[in-house]
Motif scaffolding. Structure first.
Motif, mmCIF file in Angstrom:
data_model
loop_
_atom_site.group_PDB
_atom_site.id
_atom_site.type_symbol
_atom_site.label_atom_id
_atom_site.label_comp_id
_atom_site.label_asym_id
_atom_site.label_seq_id
_atom_site.Cartn_x
_atom_site.Cartn_y
_atom_site.Cartn_z
ATOM 1 N N SER A 244 0.823 -1.203 0.000
ATOM 2 C CA SER A 244 0.000 0.000 0.000
ATOM 3 C C SER A 244 0.862 1.261 0.000
ATOM 4 O O SER A 244 1.777 1.413 0.818
ATOM 5 C CB SER A 244 -0.901 0.002 1.235
ATOM 6 O OG SER A 244 -1.377 1.302 1.532
ATOM 7 N N ASP A 245 0.565 2.194 -0.911
ATOM 8 C CA ASP A 245 1.293 3.465 -0.948
ATOM 9 C C ASP A 245 1.120 4.230 0.361
ATOM 10 O O ASP A 245 2.052 4.904 0.826
ATOM 11 C CB ASP A 245 0.801 4.329 -2.118
ATOM 12 C CG ASP A 245 1.243 3.787 -3.467
ATOM 13 O OD1 ASP A 245 2.222 3.019 -3.496
ATOM 14 O OD2 ASP A 245 0.607 4.134 -4.478
ATOM 15 N N LEU A 246 -0.064 4.131 0.941
ATOM 16 C CA LEU A 246 -0.324 4.840 2.190
ATOM 17 C C LEU A 246 0.551 4.303 3.320
ATOM 18 O O LEU A 246 1.138 5.076 4.091
ATOM 19 C CB LEU A 246 -1.805 4.707 2.556
ATOM 20 C CG LEU A 246 -2.249 5.384 3.845
ATOM 21 C CD1 LEU A 246 -1.948 6.871 3.803
ATOM 22 C CD2 LEU A 246 -3.736 5.144 4.081
ATOM 23 N N MET A 247 0.661 3.001 3.415
ATOM 24 C CA MET A 247 1.481 2.424 4.469
ATOM 25 C C MET A 247 2.971 2.679 4.213
ATOM 26 O O MET A 247 3.748 2.891 5.147
ATOM 27 C CB MET A 247 1.201 0.927 4.583
ATOM 28 C CG MET A 247 -0.227 0.597 4.988
ATOM 29 S SD MET A 247 -0.721 1.386 6.539
ATOM 30 C CE MET A 247 0.163 0.365 7.721
ATOM 31 N N LYS A 248 3.372 2.660 2.946
ATOM 32 C CA LYS A 248 4.765 2.990 2.626
ATOM 33 C C LYS A 248 5.089 4.428 3.049
ATOM 34 O O LYS A 248 6.153 4.698 3.608
ATOM 35 C CB LYS A 248 5.011 2.826 1.124
ATOM 36 C CG LYS A 248 5.052 1.387 0.641
ATOM 37 C CD LYS A 248 5.247 1.333 -0.875
ATOM 38 C CE LYS A 248 5.259 -0.091 -1.394
ATOM 39 N NZ LYS A 248 5.358 -0.131 -2.872
ATOM 40 N N MET A 249 4.157 5.352 2.757
ATOM 41 C CA MET A 249 4.369 6.743 3.145
ATOM 42 C C MET A 249 4.380 6.889 4.663
ATOM 43 O O MET A 249 5.181 7.653 5.222
ATOM 44 C CB MET A 249 3.286 7.633 2.537
ATOM 45 C CG MET A 249 3.383 9.100 2.916
ATOM 46 S SD MET A 249 4.825 9.926 2.205
ATOM 47 C CE MET A 249 4.199 10.308 0.559
ATOM 48 N N SER A 250 3.513 6.152 5.350
ATOM 49 C CA SER A 250 3.489 6.211 6.813
ATOM 50 C C SER A 250 4.825 5.778 7.394
ATOM 51 O O SER A 250 5.355 6.412 8.326
ATOM 52 C CB SER A 250 2.367 5.307 7.350
ATOM 53 O OG SER A 250 1.097 5.743 6.920
ATOM 54 N N LYS A 251 5.380 4.714 6.864
ATOM 55 C CA LYS A 251 6.677 4.231 7.335
ATOM 56 C C LYS A 251 7.779 5.243 7.028
ATOM 57 O O LYS A 251 8.660 5.503 7.866
ATOM 58 C CB LYS A 251 6.998 2.878 6.694
ATOM 59 C CG LYS A 251 8.294 2.262 7.180
ATOM 60 C CD LYS A 251 8.511 0.881 6.572
ATOM 61 C CE LYS A 251 9.789 0.252 7.080
ATOM 62 N NZ LYS A 251 10.006 -1.101 6.500
ATOM 63 N N GLU A 252 7.744 5.809 5.836
ATOM 64 C CA GLU A 252 8.744 6.795 5.435
ATOM 65 C C GLU A 252 8.742 7.992 6.380
ATOM 66 O O GLU A 252 9.791 8.469 6.811
ATOM 67 C CB GLU A 252 8.443 7.246 3.997
ATOM 68 C CG GLU A 252 9.386 8.284 3.441
ATOM 69 C CD GLU A 252 9.031 8.640 2.011
ATOM 70 O OE1 GLU A 252 9.438 7.896 1.097
ATOM 71 O OE2 GLU A 252 8.319 9.652 1.800
ATOM 72 N N ILE A 253 7.563 8.469 6.707
ATOM 73 C CA ILE A 253 7.441 9.631 7.597
ATOM 74 C C ILE A 253 7.868 9.271 9.011
ATOM 75 O O ILE A 253 8.577 10.036 9.681
ATOM 76 C CB ILE A 253 5.993 10.169 7.575
ATOM 77 C CG1 ILE A 253 5.720 10.868 6.229
ATOM 78 C CG2 ILE A 253 5.743 11.126 8.737
ATOM 79 C CD1 ILE A 253 4.282 11.276 6.027
ATOM 80 N N ALA A 254 7.431 8.095 9.499
ATOM 81 C CA ALA A 254 7.818 7.669 10.845
ATOM 82 C C ALA A 254 9.334 7.615 10.988
ATOM 83 O O ALA A 254 9.892 8.018 12.020
ATOM 84 C CB ALA A 254 7.199 6.306 11.157
ATOM 85 N N LEU A 255 10.008 7.142 9.954
ATOM 86 C CA LEU A 255 11.463 6.998 10.005
ATOM 87 C C LEU A 255 12.215 8.317 9.839
ATOM 88 O O LEU A 255 13.314 8.480 10.377
ATOM 89 C CB LEU A 255 11.933 6.035 8.908
ATOM 90 C CG LEU A 255 12.094 4.570 9.272
ATOM 91 C CD1 LEU A 255 12.501 3.776 8.036
ATOM 92 C CD2 LEU A 255 13.123 4.377 10.391
#
Length: 356
Positions: A244-255
């Motif tokens: 999911s693009d949304l989950m990928k973006m969430s991980k990117e931001i969290a990191l």
């Protein structure tokens, strides 16, 4: 009996007016009939605001023949799904095969049999109706699943914030701030939406930080600070790997939202453009809201003092190209701050609407 308003529309395309009259006579009792004497006119009608539900299409016509009309209709996403039945004097097997290969749903040879025409039109329209109904249900279910996923992400983000922000409003405000800055970047709408919807997960890793460290009123010692700096990695681990693009973006931001422009941030010490733009945007939104919000262990800064800190740290902590954009959207940011203030906000219905 169907009223004129509910009748489905059949477009009859033939260069011979007599053939159009015959087909219109067969269909008119049950369907609204439109007619075109050539391929060009047929394409114009099919691409109009009110599209036909079906097209009965002759093959041998001057100018654009029926095969080409069919080819163009099927190549256009706006008309590709309209069922086409060829009605033609071309009766060779290879002619029928070509028509079906181009995307027609049926092939009727002239001279026509009125009952056969009516039956096949009725059958194909019924199939088309079922297909449209199924597509609508799939769309609705997909939207429902998407909204459910977004709501879970928002709730998880707020759950993480509840450890040191009892209202959970920080994630609402900073998500809106992030969206405003992202919009000012003039990136794609899809990217902006992803930043807005993923931003609530930026500090999900706080779940992995013990309360005695997270809620400590005084200064953290070296060991405690080292543990606190692990929350971006904890967050990435919680989110995990997804397509999911949304989950990928969430991980990117969290990191990445604690990385700094000069490379002094954490967890990886990324420098300048090495930090994803999403993390750089969220960093500004996160710090501004944290500074201007009261916590048990600190007083709220004034907006002026918080903005001054952002300005002073442009090129060290923050991307110097983003700070001017932050100033551009400051009126909207202050509106969000007022709408979702700790003492003024009454509930969370619509809190993540993009229309604020």
């Amino acid at each position: 009996m169907s009223t004129k308003a509910d009748k489905q529309t059949v477009l009859v395309v033939d260069d011979t007016p007599e053939n159009i009259d015959v087909l219109s006579g067969v269909l008119r009792a049950e369907y609204k009939v439109k007619a075109a004497l050539n391929g060009e006119r047929a394409l114009k009608i099919a691409n109009g605001d009110t599209k036909p539900d079906m097209i009965l299409l002759d093959i041998m016509m001057p100018g654009i023949d029926g095969y080409e009309v069919c080819r163009q209709l099927k190549a256009n996403p706006a008309t590709a799904k309209i069922p086409i039945i060829f009605i033609t004097a071309k009766s060779q097997e290879e002619d029928e095969q070509k028509g079906l290969e181009l995307g027609a749903v049926d092939y009727i040879t002239k001279p026509i049999s009125p009952p056969i025409v009516l039956t096949r039109v009725h059958t194909q329209l019924a199939l088309y109706d079922q297909s449209r109904l199924l597509e609508q249900k799939v769309r609705e279910r997909t939207e429902e699943l998407h909204e459910t996923r977004l709501e879970i992400i928002r709730r998880l983000g707020r759950a993480a914030e509840f450890k040191d922000d009892e209202t959970g409003l920080h994630v609402i405000r900073m998500s809106h701030y992030s969206r405003l800055i992202a919009e000012a970047l003039d990136y794609s709408d899809d990217w902006t939406d992803l930043v807005f919807n993923a931003a609530p997960m930026h500090d999900i890793g706080k779940i992995g930080i013990p309360d005695k460290v997270l809620l400590k009123p005084g200064k953290l010692d070296d060991e405690e600070w080292e543990l606190m700096r692990k929350h971006p990695e904890f967050g990435a681990a919680i989110i995990g790997e997804h397509r999911s693009d949304l989950m990928k973006m969430s991980k990117e931001i969290a990191l990445s939202h604690h990385e700094k422009w000069d490379g002094s941030g954490y967890p990886y010490g990324l420098k300048e453009e090495d930090t994803p733009m999403s993390g750089q945007v969220v960093a500004i939104a996160d710090v501004f809201d944290a500074l201007t919000t009261e916590r048990p262990y600190k007083k709220a800064w004034t907006v002026e003092d918080a903005v001054k800190l952002l300005d002073d740290n442009a090129g060290s902590h923050f991307d110097p190209n983003l700070i001017p954009l932050f100033h551009e959207v400051m009126p909207e940011i202050l509106d969000i701050k007022g709408t979702y203030g700790e003492s003024t906000f009454q509930g969370d219905e619509g809190a993540f609407s993009e229309n604020d």
